[in-house]
Motif scaffolding. Sequence first.
Motif, PDB file in Angstrom:
ATOM      1  N   HIS A 197       0.819  -1.217   0.000  1.00 16.38           N
ATOM      2  CA  HIS A 197       0.000   0.000   0.000  1.00 16.38           C
ATOM      3  C   HIS A 197       0.852   1.267   0.000  1.00 16.38           C
ATOM      4  CE1 HIS A 197      -3.556  -2.396   0.602  1.00 16.38           C
ATOM      5  NE2 HIS A 197      -3.050  -2.936   1.699  1.00 16.38           N
ATOM      6  N   ASP A 198       2.136   1.137  -0.277  1.00 16.47           N
ATOM      7  CA  ASP A 198       3.079   2.258  -0.242  1.00 16.47           C
ATOM      8  C   ASP A 198       2.507   3.481  -0.970  1.00 16.47           C
ATOM      9  OD1 ASP A 198       5.462   3.633   0.303  1.00 16.47           O
ATOM     10  OD2 ASP A 198       6.346   3.023  -1.609  1.00 16.47           O
ATOM     11  N   GLY A 199       2.453   4.595  -0.249  1.00 15.16           N
ATOM     12  CA  GLY A 199       1.986   5.855  -0.831  1.00 15.16           C
ATOM     13  C   GLY A 199       0.479   6.054  -0.791  1.00 15.16           C
ATOM     14  N   GLN A 200      -0.280   5.041  -0.442  1.00 13.03           N
ATOM     15  CA  GLN A 200      -1.740   5.164  -0.394  1.00 13.03           C
ATOM     16  C   GLN A 200      -2.181   5.716   0.962  1.00 13.03           C
ATOM     17  OE1 GLN A 200      -3.634   1.489  -1.500  1.00 13.03           O
ATOM     18  NE2 GLN A 200      -2.598   1.408  -3.479  1.00 13.03           N
ATOM     19  N   ALA A 201      -3.372   6.299   0.964  1.00 10.76           N
ATOM     20  CA  ALA A 201      -3.922   6.903   2.185  1.00 10.76           C
ATOM     21  C   ALA A 201      -4.121   5.855   3.276  1.00 10.76           C
ATOM     22  CB  ALA A 201      -5.237   7.599   1.880  1.00 10.76           C
ATOM     23  N   ALA A 202      -3.663   6.186   4.487  1.00  8.63           N
ATOM     24  CA  ALA A 202      -3.853   5.312   5.643  1.00  8.63           C
ATOM     25  C   ALA A 202      -4.862   5.910   6.617  1.00  8.63           C
ATOM     26  CB  ALA A 202      -2.527   5.076   6.357  1.00  8.63           C
ATOM     27  N   ILE A 203      -4.881   7.251   6.709  1.00  6.21           N
ATOM     28  CA  ILE A 203      -5.836   7.950   7.576  1.00  6.21           C
ATOM     29  C   ILE A 203      -6.396   9.126   6.780  1.00  6.21           C
ATOM     30  CG2 ILE A 203      -6.197   9.169   9.759  1.00  6.21           C
ATOM     31  CD1 ILE A 203      -3.732   7.692  10.859  1.00  6.21           C
ATOM     32  N   ILE A 204      -7.730   9.217   6.740  1.00  5.09           N
ATOM     33  CA  ILE A 204      -8.406  10.253   5.951  1.00  5.09           C
ATOM     34  C   ILE A 204      -9.417  10.981   6.824  1.00  5.09           C
ATOM     35  CG2 ILE A 204      -9.889  10.708   3.954  1.00  5.09           C
ATOM     36  CD1 ILE A 204      -8.832   8.039   2.780  1.00  5.09           C
ATOM     37  N   GLU A 205      -9.453  12.306   6.709  1.00  7.49           N
ATOM     38  CA  GLU A 205     -10.436  13.139   7.407  1.00  7.49           C
ATOM     39  C   GLU A 205     -11.449  13.638   6.378  1.00  7.49           C
ATOM     40  OE1 GLU A 205      -9.883  17.574   8.368  1.00  7.49           O
ATOM     41  OE2 GLU A 205      -9.346  16.539  10.233  1.00  7.49           O
ATOM     42  N   THR A 206     -12.736  13.450   6.675  1.00  6.68           N
ATOM     43  CA  THR A 206     -13.797  13.887   5.777  1.00  6.68           C
ATOM     44  C   THR A 206     -14.818  14.708   6.562  1.00  6.68           C
ATOM     45  OG1 THR A 206     -13.554  11.869   4.481  1.00  6.68           O
ATOM     46  CG2 THR A 206     -15.589  13.099   4.182  1.00  6.68           C
ATOM     47  N   LYS A 207     -15.191  15.854   6.017  1.00  6.24           N
ATOM     48  CA  LYS A 207     -16.212  16.683   6.658  1.00  6.24           C
ATOM     49  C   LYS A 207     -17.590  16.112   6.336  1.00  6.24           C
ATOM     50  CE  LYS A 207     -13.567  20.915   6.776  1.00  6.24           C
ATOM     51  NZ  LYS A 207     -13.510  22.339   6.445  1.00  6.24           N
ATOM     52  N   VAL A 208     -18.415  16.016   7.378  1.00  6.64           N
ATOM     53  CA  VAL A 208     -19.780  15.535   7.235  1.00  6.64           C
ATOM     54  C   VAL A 208     -20.667  16.466   8.054  1.00  6.64           C
ATOM     55  CG1 VAL A 208     -21.387  13.630   7.610  1.00  6.64           C
ATOM     56  CG2 VAL A 208     -19.026  13.142   6.956  1.00  6.64           C
ATOM     57  N   GLY A 209     -21.514  17.221   7.386  1.00  4.65           N
ATOM     58  CA  GLY A 209     -22.360  18.184   8.093  1.00  4.65           C
ATOM     59  C   GLY A 209     -21.492  19.176   8.846  1.00  4.65           C
ATOM     60  N   LYS A 210     -21.745  19.323  10.147  1.00  6.25           N
ATOM     61  CA  LYS A 210     -20.956  20.235  10.980  1.00  6.25           C
ATOM     62  C   LYS A 210     -19.766  19.531  11.635  1.00  6.25           C
ATOM     63  CE  LYS A 210     -24.863  23.194  12.177  1.00  6.25           C
ATOM     64  NZ  LYS A 210     -25.668  23.750  13.260  1.00  6.25           N
ATOM     65  N   GLY A 211     -19.609  18.253  11.362  1.00  5.95           N
ATOM     66  CA  GLY A 211     -18.541  17.494  12.010  1.00  5.95           C
ATOM     67  C   GLY A 211     -17.552  16.912  11.025  1.00  5.95           C
ATOM     68  N   LYS A 212     -16.781  15.981  11.505  1.00  3.92           N
ATOM     69  CA  LYS A 212     -15.763  15.305  10.714  1.00  3.92           C
ATOM     70  C   LYS A 212     -15.792  13.818  11.031  1.00  3.92           C
ATOM     71  CE  LYS A 212     -12.618  19.223  10.818  1.00  3.92           C
ATOM     72  NZ  LYS A 212     -11.292  19.700  11.229  1.00  3.92           N
ATOM     73  N   VAL A 213     -15.451  13.020  10.027  1.00  3.33           N
ATOM     74  CA  VAL A 213     -15.284  11.586  10.210  1.00  3.33           C
ATOM     75  C   VAL A 213     -13.835  11.267   9.866  1.00  3.33           C
ATOM     76  CG1 VAL A 213     -15.960   9.295   9.392  1.00  3.33           C
ATOM     77  CG2 VAL A 213     -17.692  11.084   9.656  1.00  3.33           C
ATOM     78  N   ILE A 214     -13.196  10.494  10.717  1.00  2.00           N
ATOM     79  CA  ILE A 214     -11.826  10.084  10.482  1.00  2.00           C
ATOM     80  C   ILE A 214     -11.832   8.594  10.155  1.00  2.00           C
ATOM     81  CG2 ILE A 214      -9.465  10.071  11.373  1.00  2.00           C
ATOM     82  CD1 ILE A 214     -10.923  12.861  11.302  1.00  2.00           C
ATOM     83  N   PHE A 215     -11.298   8.246   9.002  1.00  8.99           N
ATOM     84  CA  PHE A 215     -11.205   6.854   8.582  1.00  8.99           C
ATOM     85  C   PHE A 215      -9.786   6.366   8.843  1.00  8.99           C
ATOM     86  CE2 PHE A 215     -14.543   8.674   5.957  1.00  8.99           C
ATOM     87  CZ  PHE A 215     -15.563   7.742   6.097  1.00  8.99           C
ATOM     88  N   PHE A 216      -9.670   5.315   9.636  1.00 11.34           N
ATOM     89  CA  PHE A 216      -8.376   4.717   9.933  1.00 11.34           C
ATOM     90  C   PHE A 216      -8.273   3.404   9.165  1.00 11.34           C
ATOM     91  CE2 PHE A 216      -9.085   7.423  13.594  1.00 11.34           C
ATOM     92  CZ  PHE A 216      -7.835   7.966  13.829  1.00 11.34           C
ATOM     93  N   GLY A 217      -7.332   3.358   8.223  1.00 14.73           N
ATOM     94  CA  GLY A 217      -7.069   2.126   7.492  1.00 14.73           C
ATOM     95  C   GLY A 217      -5.935   1.349   8.127  1.00 14.73           C
ATOM     96  N   THR A 218      -5.556   1.794   9.311  1.00 13.54           N
ATOM     97  CA  THR A 218      -4.460   1.181  10.045  1.00 13.54           C
ATOM     98  C   THR A 218      -4.645   1.462  11.526  1.00 13.54           C
ATOM     99  OG1 THR A 218      -2.049   1.063  10.246  1.00 13.54           O
ATOM    100  CG2 THR A 218      -2.991   3.237   9.855  1.00 13.54           C
ATOM    101  N   ASP A 219      -3.908   0.774  12.353  1.00 19.51           N
ATOM    102  CA  ASP A 219      -3.871   1.083  13.774  1.00 19.51           C
ATOM    103  C   ASP A 219      -2.635   1.939  14.016  1.00 19.51           C
ATOM    104  OD1 ASP A 219      -3.654   1.247  16.508  1.00 19.51           O
ATOM    105  OD2 ASP A 219      -3.728  -0.908  16.871  1.00 19.51           O
ATOM    106  N   PRO A 220      -2.815   3.248  14.234  1.00 18.33           N
ATOM    107  CA  PRO A 220      -1.651   4.119  14.384  1.00 18.33           C
ATOM    108  C   PRO A 220      -0.969   4.024  15.749  1.00 18.33           C
ATOM    109  CG  PRO A 220      -3.647   5.389  14.649  1.00 18.33           C
ATOM    110  CD  PRO A 220      -4.063   3.985  14.293  1.00 18.33           C
ATOM    111  N   GLY A 221      -1.552   3.286  16.677  1.00 19.29           N
ATOM    112  CA  GLY A 221      -0.988   3.162  18.017  1.00 19.29           C
ATOM    113  C   GLY A 221      -1.662   4.103  18.997  1.00 19.29           C
ATOM    114  N   GLN A 222      -1.488   3.806  20.279  1.00 20.18           N
ATOM    115  CA  GLN A 222      -2.171   4.555  21.343  1.00 20.18           C
ATOM    116  C   GLN A 222      -1.804   6.026  21.369  1.00 20.18           C
ATOM    117  OE1 GLN A 222      -1.607   2.337  25.046  1.00 20.18           O
ATOM    118  NE2 GLN A 222      -3.770   2.575  25.424  1.00 20.18           N
ATOM    119  N   GLU A 223      -0.530   6.359  21.229  1.00 20.66           N
ATOM    120  CA  GLU A 223      -0.108   7.760  21.296  1.00 20.66           C
ATOM    121  C   GLU A 223      -0.717   8.578  20.165  1.00 20.66           C
ATOM    122  OE1 GLU A 223       1.487   9.615  23.654  1.00 20.66           O
ATOM    123  OE2 GLU A 223       1.167   7.791  24.810  1.00 20.66           O
ATOM    124  N   ALA A 224      -0.724   8.021  18.953  1.00 23.94           N
ATOM    125  CA  ALA A 224      -1.306   8.736  17.815  1.00 23.94           C
ATOM    126  C   ALA A 224      -2.814   8.897  18.002  1.00 23.94           C
ATOM    127  CB  ALA A 224      -1.002   8.000  16.511  1.00 23.94           C
TER     128      ALA A 224
END
Length: 135
Positions: free
Chosen positions: A13-40
Amino acid sequence: EGKVLATYKNGMHDGQAAIIETKVGKGKVIFFGTDPGQEALKHFYLKYADEKGIQPLAKGDDQIVVVPRSNRKDNYQFIINLSNEQKEIELAASIKEDLLTGKKELKKKLALEPFEIIIGKLKQDNFSTDIDDRK
């Protein structure tokens, strides 16, 4: 369309999106295609909460859970050390009384013993006591 916040490095998946933010109405949805770890994840939670003016109930060591509760009259926080080690935390609100021990006027900075639980009744000036006024 979304805003790419992180991409994969290496692998199929080199170079492909792993985390994407999308605006929905007045909010945002974050899509995680990976587990970035607890700190992230912590970084993301704090970032988006801050954007909406939501402040943490406490700051400090990991493995401490702070759960707010209220009724029509009073506000409480259940503070639980899930660790078998002493942990420190600093609360945003002032505790009037620990309902388990009867201790009065607890300091905001607390050292919790292993598996210690505090049921803190908050001072009236910390929060609105009218449930209908909360947003």
